[in-house]
Design a protein around this motif. Structure first.
Motif, PDB file in Angstrom:
ATOM      1  N   ARG A  29       0.819  -1.213   0.000  1.00 28.07           N
ATOM      2  CA  ARG A  29       0.000   0.000   0.000  1.00 28.07           C
ATOM      3  C   ARG A  29       0.855   1.267   0.000  1.00 28.07           C
ATOM      4  O   ARG A  29       0.504   2.253  -0.635  1.00 28.07           O
ATOM      5  CB  ARG A  29      -0.924  -0.001   1.213  1.00 28.07           C
ATOM      6  N   HIS A  77      -9.185  -1.062  -3.161  1.00 26.56           N
ATOM      7  CA  HIS A  77     -10.086  -1.037  -2.012  1.00 26.56           C
ATOM      8  C   HIS A  77     -11.537  -1.297  -2.445  1.00 26.56           C
ATOM      9  O   HIS A  77     -12.269  -2.049  -1.793  1.00 26.56           O
ATOM     10  CB  HIS A  77      -9.979   0.315  -1.298  1.00 26.56           C
ATOM     11  N   MET A 105       1.632   2.500  -3.487  1.00 28.26           N
ATOM     12  CA  MET A 105       0.530   2.658  -4.432  1.00 28.26           C
ATOM     13  C   MET A 105       0.113   4.120  -4.555  1.00 28.26           C
ATOM     14  O   MET A 105       0.155   4.875  -3.584  1.00 28.26           O
ATOM     15  CB  MET A 105      -0.692   1.852  -3.970  1.00 28.26           C
ATOM     16  N   TRP A 124      -4.802   2.590  -4.991  1.00 30.66           N
ATOM     17  CA  TRP A 124      -5.274   2.126  -3.699  1.00 30.66           C
ATOM     18  C   TRP A 124      -6.801   2.135  -3.656  1.00 30.66           C
ATOM     19  O   TRP A 124      -7.425   1.172  -3.217  1.00 30.66           O
ATOM     20  CB  TRP A 124      -4.705   2.969  -2.556  1.00 30.66           C
TER      21      TRP A 124
END
Length: 131
Positions: free
Chosen positions: A41, A53, A44, A49
């Motif tokens: 993460r 998600h 990213m 992200w």
């Protein structure tokens, strides 16, 4: 993996009307699911992200839409793995179960509703480590 989870749960919702139970468990003896890769993460972009998600969010929401009982079990469950357990209709844990939201160590909340579903967890001796 997020896309695969979304595909699996979407298939169950659409194509398995008579199905009454799914047992979701880890492949090994040590863990159920380690959750997302927090190191990944860091590298990213905000767009990447958010896109990732959204996929995991959709996968868990689809899992919760299943009209049959979902059962999750065995070993360590961190972050997204714990959120999958909390999204299940029934959760069983082995005595050595370790449940944890590592996200809080870097100042963020669990990403897919873990703070709102945590209250549904029935506490047993195996799950007391949460508290």
């Amino acid at each position: 993996m997020g896309i695969e989870l979304l595909d699996v749960w979407t298939d169950f919702v659409r194509n398995h009307e008579g199905l009454r139970c799914v047992i979701l468990t880890g492949a090994g003896e040590d863990a159920f699911c380690g959750g997302g890769d927090m190191k990944q993460r860091k590298g990213m972009s905000e767009y990447d992200w958010r896109h990732q998600h959204e996929i995991f969010e959709q996968a868990l929401w689809t899992m919760m839409e299943c009209l049959f009982g979902d059962c999750c079990s065995n070993g360590k469950a961190f972050g997204g793995g714990l959120e999958m357990i909390l999204a299940a209709d029934f959760a069983y844990g082995v005595d050595s179960a370790e449940l944890w939201f590592p996200e809080v160590m870097i100042g963020i909340l669990p990403g897919v509703g873990g703070t709102t579903t945590l209250h549904v967890l029935l506490v047993s001796d195996a799950l007391m480590k949460l508290f």
